[in-house]
Design an enzyme around this catalytic site. Structure first.
Site, PDB file in Angstrom:
ATOM      1  N   ASP A  49       0.857  -1.184   0.000  1.00 56.54           N
ATOM      2  CA  ASP A  49       0.000   0.000   0.000  1.00 56.54           C
ATOM      3  C   ASP A  49       0.893   1.235   0.000  1.00 56.54           C
ATOM      4  OD1 ASP A  49      -2.999   0.826   0.376  1.00 56.54           O
ATOM      5  OD2 ASP A  49      -1.806   2.208   1.591  1.00 56.54           O
ATOM      6  N   GLN A  50       0.377   2.296  -0.588  1.00 52.23           N
ATOM      7  CA  GLN A  50       1.157   3.531  -0.676  1.00 52.23           C
ATOM      8  C   GLN A  50       0.319   4.733  -0.261  1.00 52.23           C
ATOM      9  OE1 GLN A  50       2.218   5.710  -4.526  1.00 52.23           O
ATOM     10  NE2 GLN A  50       4.140   4.670  -4.048  1.00 52.23           N
TER      11      GLN A  50
END
Length: 200
Positions: A72-73
């Site tokens: 995830d970013q």
């Protein structure tokens, strides 16, 4: 690769799928369907790691035999968390807010098998955007339509023209999956892209 080595990417992202394919290890993609809403007190770093863990857990619960990779970013501008804009209006607002400023992108990666976390890491990328004219932003959004990208740009496309600088130890992290980190995790788990045994 045996059934016990079944590698699953917990993502529907075409960017992450394309990146992981570069390592030439067979894998399949499954969508984790995780609520990505941040909590009121959550910063960008903790949010990215929590969501990566949640995505890995969601797939592991259904496929306990698999080695599950999740990522995830989040984007951080002076403590303000930016997620995926979703539409042109939000993307334009994000780029205007970031014009001439430094942003930090936190890309979290989790590797899990059943209930065991095999590896986790967060890769931080520093991006400094140049001062952007309103017309440039509008033109950029017409070309790249980066509405599914945290920070509202695709650096692998013409979005690179928005930059003053980029700093990262693992540059593919900015596209959504830090391959240096992932390759290291997979080797330690016994999946070496270049063959041979496990190791750092």
């Amino acid at each position: 690769m045996t059934a016990s080595d079944d590698l699953v990417l917990a993502s529907s992202s075409p960017y992450r799928r394309r990146l992981l394919a570069r390592l030439q290890i067979p894998f399949r993609c499954l969508t984790p369907n995780v609520d990505e809403t941040p909590t009121a007190s959550e910063n960008a770093r903790s949010l990215s790691l929590r969501l990566a863990h949640a995505k890995a857990a969601a797939i592991s619960e259904r496929h306990s035999e698999a080695l599950v990779l999740a990522s995830d970013q989040t984007a951080d501008l002076d403590g303000l968390v930016f997620g995926k804009p979703g539409d042109a209006g939000r993307a334009r607002a994000q780029l205007l807010a970031c014009s001439g400023k430094r942003m930090l992108f936190h890309t979290a990666v989790v590797l899990r098998r059943a209930a065991d976390v095999v590896g986790e890491a967060i890769v931080v990328t520093e991006v400094r955007l140049r001062v952007l004219e309103s017309e440039e932003i509008d033109r950029y959004l017409e070309i790249d339509e980066p509405y599914d990208c945290a920070g509202s740009f695709r650096w692998e496309g013409i979005g690179i023209a928005l930059f003053d600088s980029l700093r990262s130890d693992d540059p593919t992290a900015l596209e959504g999956l830090p391959l240096i980190t992932v390759a290291t995790m997979l080797r330690r788990a016994g999946l070496n892209p270049l063959g041979g045994g496990a190791g750092a």
